[in-house]
Design an enzyme around this catalytic site. Structure first.
Site, PDB file in Angstrom:
ATOM      1  N   ASP A  64      18.175 -47.212  47.814  1.00 40.95           N
ATOM      2  CA  ASP A  64      19.545 -46.770  47.599  1.00 40.95           C
ATOM      3  C   ASP A  64      19.482 -45.287  47.935  1.00 40.95           C
ATOM      4  OD1 ASP A  64      21.802 -45.488  46.465  1.00 40.95           O
ATOM      5  OD2 ASP A  64      22.199 -47.307  45.312  1.00 40.95           O
ATOM      6  N   HIS A  65      19.967 -44.912  49.108  1.00 42.91           N
ATOM      7  CA  HIS A  65      19.656 -43.547  49.571  1.00 42.91           C
ATOM      8  C   HIS A  65      20.284 -42.476  48.682  1.00 42.91           C
ATOM      9  CE1 HIS A  65      23.556 -43.729  51.623  1.00 42.91           C
ATOM     10  NE2 HIS A  65      23.483 -42.438  51.793  1.00 42.91           N
TER      11      HIS A  65
ATOM     12  N   HIS B 228      25.546 -47.262  45.110  1.00 45.77           N
ATOM     13  CA  HIS B 228      25.492 -45.808  44.923  1.00 45.77           C
ATOM     14  C   HIS B 228      26.250 -45.324  43.689  1.00 45.77           C
ATOM     15  CE1 HIS B 228      24.020 -46.309  48.886  1.00 45.77           C
ATOM     16  NE2 HIS B 228      25.164 -46.253  49.531  1.00 45.77           N
TER      17      HIS B 228
HETATM   18  C1  BG6 Z   1      26.200 -46.220  53.055  1.00 42.12           C
HETATM   19  C2  BG6 Z   1      27.440 -47.018  53.363  1.00 42.12           C
HETATM   20  O1  BG6 Z   1      25.402 -46.891  52.129  1.00 42.12           O
HETATM   21  O2  BG6 Z   1      26.585 -44.972  52.526  1.00 42.12           O
HETATM   22  C3  BG6 Z   1      28.351 -46.278  54.319  1.00 42.12           C
HETATM   23  O3  BG6 Z   1      27.079 -48.278  53.928  1.00 42.12           O
HETATM   24  C4  BG6 Z   1      28.645 -44.898  53.801  1.00 42.12           C
HETATM   25  O4  BG6 Z   1      29.543 -46.989  54.551  1.00 42.12           O
HETATM   26  C5  BG6 Z   1      27.372 -44.178  53.407  1.00 42.12           C
HETATM   27  O5  BG6 Z   1      29.312 -44.193  54.818  1.00 42.12           O
HETATM   28  C6  BG6 Z   1      27.678 -42.865  52.717  1.00 42.12           C
HETATM   29  O6  BG6 Z   1      26.485 -42.151  52.563  1.00 42.12           O
HETATM   30  P1  BG6 Z   1      26.492 -40.575  52.481  1.00 42.12           P
HETATM   31  O7  BG6 Z   1      25.078 -40.209  52.228  1.00 42.12           O
HETATM   32  O8  BG6 Z   1      27.016 -40.071  53.807  1.00 42.12           O
HETATM   33  O9  BG6 Z   1      27.426 -40.223  51.379  1.00 42.12           O
END
Ligand code: BG6
Length: 496
Positions: free
Chosen positions: A180-181, A243
């Site tokens: 989960d980045h 997230h």
């Molecule tokens: C991803 C989603 O997990 O997270 C995307 O699949 C989204 O749709 C992205 O744009 C958002 O990540 P960040 O790090 O740019 O907020």
């Protein structure tokens, strides 16, 4: 830690010709290498369907780093550790050949059989790959084998469960690293430090002193070229199940007894267990969905979601979600946690606002209606830091108070020095630290929570589009808070 203390390992990237590898993985591995957080004895094997040679692969890796990393010297030395293997994931013989390549590299780099298998590809292949890796003996080495998988982990609870059971045939839970980045982001990792390392917050962090919490994660970009995936997902599955709920857990969990992955995850799991389930017939009371129509952002006219590529012109998919969550436990009973996320909104920003309760009486405002509460704002991105809003006397203005802001900006000095989320997560996985990856227990509970909402929405089509590109979402998302006597705090301002 310097490079000598880092574990020697081979990183195998499935989907090495794809977008994620190019945009995130290669630049992150390079930054780890440059900052000596990668052992000098490392190898990366890219596998993919295309019949590339090592040279072609290396020049692609070079291009991605030149694009993604500002300072890039010594690329040749770095890319000499990269190898390419054409691959058919359905064919056992491909796995056998890969195993031979890995053994050869382990010998030349003196790597003791440590293998990280990174699946940067569509989830329908996860199970096939995991099972073949085991059956063809790629996980039977003297060292460790770890499987890193990207989201989406399933589409709902039943599909996630099925996928998990299949993967578990080949890898045990402690070998599985579900990405989960958001958990790799500096300020998301900072939530626990801000909470548990400060005497001035933890005693107030409960329903006696906090009136509500607001989490916003808004994007300016639309669905781009991901229409096909997004049509099956929508904002609830794409952002909330993972997230946003992960941030909720970090904000609401009890202090862990120690900083081990097991303890941290078990505290997060308790939050998900206490999350009040929303029944299908109550969804509209707690959740608001939206879909962007056309609009203007930065003087550019942009199409609505239904006009995007690979999107049904009558699509019922939500590109915005706002919700009110309640955590039924001793600490949080009665404190609403409001969340919202959406595409094509006014600004790209992720912020958490913790609103404290008003003091019983405030003599220092001439108009009692205007008394401002204390706020703690955690800026996750693009600006990273915290702001504490307090009240202080306005200079030369009698005894009246006004809100003042104490700012701490974490990335104002040198933005390049903040490690990328993927950089941290790859580093953690190499070191066997699963704290910032999601455990199956978390995944299953969050899907169970979200499934009720998506089921209710699927049964009842919405009247879309209902917000303009460039706005902060549909009007109803304001009402969600105003009905409780609150409002969304502005989140579009930055430190600069
Ligand atoms: C991803 C989603 O997990 O997270 C995307 O699949 C989204 O749709 C992205 O744009 C958002 O990540 P960040 O790090 O740019 O907020």
């Amino acid at each position: 830690m310097n490079s000598e203390q880092q574990p020697k390992a081979v990183i195998v990237i499935f989907g090495a010709t794809g977008d994620l590898a190019k945009r995130k993985l290669f630049p992150s591995i390079y930054r780890l290498f440059k900052s000596s957080r990668l052992s000098k004895e490392f190898a990366v094997v890219g596998v993919g369907r295309r019949p590339w040679t090592n040279e072609e692969f290396r020049s692609n890796v070079t291009a991605s780093i030149e694009k993604g990393v500002e300072e890039h010297q010594g690329l040749e030395d770095f890319t000499s550790h990269f190898y390419y293997q054409p691959f058919d994931i359905e064919k056992p013989s491909s796995y056998g050949q890969l195993n031979e390549v890995l053994k050869g590299l382990e010998e030349s780099y003196s790597i003791p059989g440590n293998r990280m298998f990174y699946l940067a590809m569509a989830p329908e292949f996860f199970a096939t790959i995991a099972i073949n890796l085991k059956n063809e003996g790629l996980t039977t080495t003297e060292g460790w084998s770890r499987l890193v998988i990207e989201k989406p982990f399933g589409h709902d609870f039943p599909s996630a469960k099925k996928l998990n059971e299949e993967i578990r045939e080949a890898f045990s839970e402690d070998q599985i690293y579900r990405i989960d980045h958001y958990l790799g982001k500096e300020m998301v990792q900072n939530i626990e430090v801000i909470r548990f390392a400060n005497a001035i917050f933890e005693p107030l962090w409960n329903n006696r002193y906090i009136s509500n919490i607001q989490i916003t994660s808004s994007e300016v970009l639309g669905v781009e070229d991901r229409g096909r995936y997004y049509e099956t997902s929508g904002a609830l599955r794409d952002m909330v199940q993972n997230h946003i709920l992960q941030m909720v857990a970090l904000l609401a969990m009890e202090p862990p007894v120690r900083l081990s992955d097991e303890e941290m995850r078990s505290e997060k799991v308790k939050v998900f267990k206490a999350l009040r389930p929303i029944k299908a017939d109550e969804v509209s009371k707690y959740f608001v969905r939206g879909q962007y129509g056309s609009g203007e952002i930065n003087n550019e006219n942009l199409p609505g979601y239904r006009e995007e590529n690979n999107v049904d012109p009558e699509s019922n998919t939500e590109t915005f979600v706002a919700g009110k969550l309640l955590i039924d436990n001793f600490r949080w009973a009665g404190v609403p946690i409001y969340i919202r996320t959406g595409k094509r909104m006014k600004a790209k920003t992720t912020k958490i606002v913790v609103q404290f309760k008003d003091i019983p009486m405030n003599l220092y405002y001439n108009n009692r209606e205007n008394v401002e509460p204390n706020l703690l704002v955690i800026h996750i991105q693009p600006d990273e830091g915290i702001t504490l809003q307090l009240n202080a006397r306005k200079s030369g203005d009698g005894s009246y108070g006004e809100p003042i802001k104490l700012d701490y900006c974490n990335n104002c000095g040198d933005k390049n020095n903040t490690p990328e989320a993927y950089e941290r997560l790859i580093d953690d996985c190499l070191n066997g630290d699963a704290t910032n990856f999601t455990h199956w227990d978390e995944v299953s509970l969050t899907w169970t929570f979200v499934d009720e909402i998506s089921k209710a929405w699927e049964m009842k089509p919405a009247s879309f589009p209902n917000y303009k590109s460039g706005s902060m979402g549909p009007e109803n998302s304001e009402k969600l808070l105003s009905d409780d006597g609150f409002n969304w705090w502005p989140v579009t301002d930055t430190f600069e």
